[in-house]
Design a protein around this motif. Sequence first.
Motif, PDB file in Angstrom:
ATOM      1  N   VAL A 104       0.863  -1.172   0.000  1.00 44.63           N
ATOM      2  CA  VAL A 104       0.000   0.000   0.000  1.00 44.63           C
ATOM      3  C   VAL A 104       0.904   1.228   0.000  1.00 44.63           C
ATOM      4  O   VAL A 104       2.084   1.156   0.357  1.00 44.63           O
ATOM      5  CB  VAL A 104      -0.928   0.030   1.219  1.00 44.63           C
ATOM      6  CG1 VAL A 104      -1.908  -1.122   1.193  1.00 44.63           C
ATOM      7  CG2 VAL A 104      -0.130   0.018   2.511  1.00 44.63           C
ATOM      8  N   GLU A 105       0.356   2.341  -0.414  1.00 40.77           N
ATOM      9  CA  GLU A 105       1.137   3.570  -0.464  1.00 40.77           C
ATOM     10  C   GLU A 105       0.861   4.389   0.793  1.00 40.77           C
ATOM     11  O   GLU A 105      -0.305   4.632   1.148  1.00 40.77           O
ATOM     12  CB  GLU A 105       0.803   4.375  -1.713  1.00 40.77           C
ATOM     13  CG  GLU A 105       1.712   5.582  -1.901  1.00 40.77           C
ATOM     14  CD  GLU A 105       1.518   6.245  -3.248  1.00 40.77           C
ATOM     15  OE1 GLU A 105       1.468   7.479  -3.289  1.00 40.77           O
ATOM     16  OE2 GLU A 105       1.416   5.506  -4.259  1.00 40.77           O
ATOM     17  N   LEU A 106       1.918   4.781   1.467  1.00 37.31           N
ATOM     18  CA  LEU A 106       1.810   5.567   2.688  1.00 37.31           C
ATOM     19  C   LEU A 106       2.766   6.742   2.601  1.00 37.31           C
ATOM     20  O   LEU A 106       3.981   6.555   2.505  1.00 37.31           O
ATOM     21  CB  LEU A 106       2.140   4.688   3.911  1.00 37.31           C
ATOM     22  CG  LEU A 106       1.975   5.342   5.275  1.00 37.31           C
ATOM     23  CD1 LEU A 106       0.510   5.736   5.515  1.00 37.31           C
ATOM     24  CD2 LEU A 106       2.449   4.392   6.377  1.00 37.31           C
ATOM     25  N   PHE A 107       2.225   7.944   2.595  1.00 29.32           N
ATOM     26  CA  PHE A 107       3.021   9.164   2.465  1.00 29.32           C
ATOM     27  C   PHE A 107       3.929   9.106   1.235  1.00 29.32           C
ATOM     28  O   PHE A 107       5.103   9.482   1.287  1.00 29.32           O
ATOM     29  CB  PHE A 107       3.861   9.416   3.722  1.00 29.32           C
ATOM     30  CG  PHE A 107       3.047   9.539   4.968  1.00 29.32           C
ATOM     31  CD1 PHE A 107       2.143  10.578   5.117  1.00 29.32           C
ATOM     32  CD2 PHE A 107       3.180   8.610   6.002  1.00 29.32           C
ATOM     33  CE1 PHE A 107       1.386  10.697   6.282  1.00 29.32           C
ATOM     34  CE2 PHE A 107       2.430   8.723   7.148  1.00 29.32           C
ATOM     35  CZ  PHE A 107       1.522   9.770   7.304  1.00 29.32           C
ATOM     36  N   GLY A 108       3.383   8.553   0.165  1.00 30.10           N
ATOM     37  CA  GLY A 108       4.131   8.496  -1.073  1.00 30.10           C
ATOM     38  C   GLY A 108       5.135   7.381  -1.166  1.00 30.10           C
ATOM     39  O   GLY A 108       5.904   7.307  -2.138  1.00 30.10           O
TER      40      GLY A 108
END
Length: 673
Positions: free
Chosen positions: A143-147
């Motif tokens: 998943v993407e978290l803060f880019g």
Amino acid sequence: MSTYLQFAVLGLGLGAVYIGLANGLILVYRSTGIINFAQGAIAMWGAYVYAQLSADGELVLPVGRIAFAEPPDTWVCLVLGLANAVLLGVAAHYLVFRPVRRAPALAQVVVSIGLMLTLQALVVIRFGPNNITFESLIPAGEVELFGTAVSSAEVWMAAIMIVTSVLIWAYLRFTRAGRATRAAAENERGATLLGFSPDALAAIAMVLGALVSTIGVILGAGLTGLNPQIYTLLVVPALAVLLVARMESVAVAAVAALVLGAFQSVLNLLAGEDWWPTWAQSGIDQVVPFLIVIVILFLFGGRLPSRGSLPSINLPDVRVPRFRPIPAAVLVVATAVLLASTSGVYRFGLTYSIILMLLALSYVVITGYLGQISLAQTAFAGAAGFTLSKVTTHWDLPFPIAIVVASSVAAVLGMVVALPAFRIRGAQLAIVTLAAGLAIERFVFDNYSLTPPSGNPIAEPSLFGLDLSVRAGQDISRLPFSLTVLAVAAIVVWLFVRLVSGDTGRTFLAVRANERAAASSGIDVRLTKLIGFGVSAFIAGVAGCLIGYSAGQLSAASFTVFVGLQTLAVAYLGGITSFSGAAIAGLIGPLGIIYVLVHNVFELGDYYALIAGLALILTAILNPVGIAGEAIRIGERLQARLRHPSPEAPAGPTSPTTASDADSTTEVFHHAR
């Protein structure tokens, strides 16, 4: 920064395991007042049942197994694994923890350690010692978290365990049983008078704790695999989380667990950087929980909430020894004759029994006489052993000066570990010493920059040109070495008797009986604790040096936390308050003479740890005074009947050399001063 974020997210998986274990610890503590050192082992059993069932369709039970035609569906395996956790929780409550509900903290700590050893040994016997891998319940993904792309499995694990924390909080907050558990934690007698059953509440809490802890371990082991030693000792960082949560806040425990897991993961990343010191790369993640425990207990130990419970029984009596030259000489000569009349593995077993007696004697000093629960004795022994390697190979210090120097290092380390004992005692001190022992093992003994994997060689001992080494050619246990061990042990025991039978021993007993009363009588409690820890660690250091000489070189395997817990088991079984108890512990301890005799006949293998754990549980419940204490009691009763045959005569004499917590502290303090 993206790399640090990725590692922090990976640490959430470990934090999720900590959440499960910490919630289990909170539930058990709130319902029973006992800190369950076996929480990791309890959770591990259900996880192993699930893993084995999903792998080959075999439902492994403590005795026997049920084979399915093919592995059941994942959710069926999960239900059966959790069902085993429920049954284990019920059995642990009614068979192990309920009988020691009113026992002193020492018995409660000992019985939970006994359960830890039992379950860990049972897992090794039933599932094997190697790492077991199985398919994770949560599929891998990102998943993407803060880019930044991070692993999604750990995020889902953390979310699931947060949900379990919410459910545990809701149970304690809104259900009748949960509110009763919270009320009983404040005033158990009052809760009983209101019609609540503390036993039923504790059984429910134990089951819920086993369930949530097992879920956490199953989720975590799906990513890392199951290992009996690693998951048993994950209770140590979970105990750190428990203390941060002040033993009661489920929400704080969840946050602290996730922060600790993320921080440990990032710390491991930093340890691999070029600028990080080489000597500090190994085991640094284990030092962090220890430091957390130290800080929390040192700053807030006196204000941590305690559980209101019914009055407890006293610790076992202490019989202050007297030096008797003739019986002592007979004992030494008889032992020397036995050493001379044996050879090979039997002489080595008898020699090792003498060494184990010294290690058990260190428990007698710190726990039996001073009343402080230390689980770091093998760490002190290992520190002396590895110091012995350095001073004999690099500094060429001769025997016996090298033993004195190395044991003094152990004594200093013991006094450092004793500093938290200024503010805490009982089970909280056991947490500190267990964390310290594990930190020393991982950070020092397993650190290849300090202790190479090939082992630490130790120069062979000699005195005035006489070769005292343990081996020569085919002879694996030379008589000169065995007699040297006997001579060293005799000197240490003589010093022990002189110490505990004098003013220092009386101050030990005064502090054990009542620290506040001792302080009001003019005894420096802090200095007394420092002396007690120092003396105990010195004796353990002597044992560690003799272990080193008996092996010729040392490795971390000689001084693991589990070795120390097994030694505590036999020390408590023999009798934690007397030299005779330490002597019995030496005889029945691992690699001792009875172990060698029985092993050669029955091939004990991993069953020794199982027997030791079960014996420790039964001793803590049924016979807290141990084998030696019970033998003394029987002897006193026989003497009383011979001296006072009349039924109107007193049941037994009151020995002036017996001290218990029920004694008048004024009299003890008078002698101490």
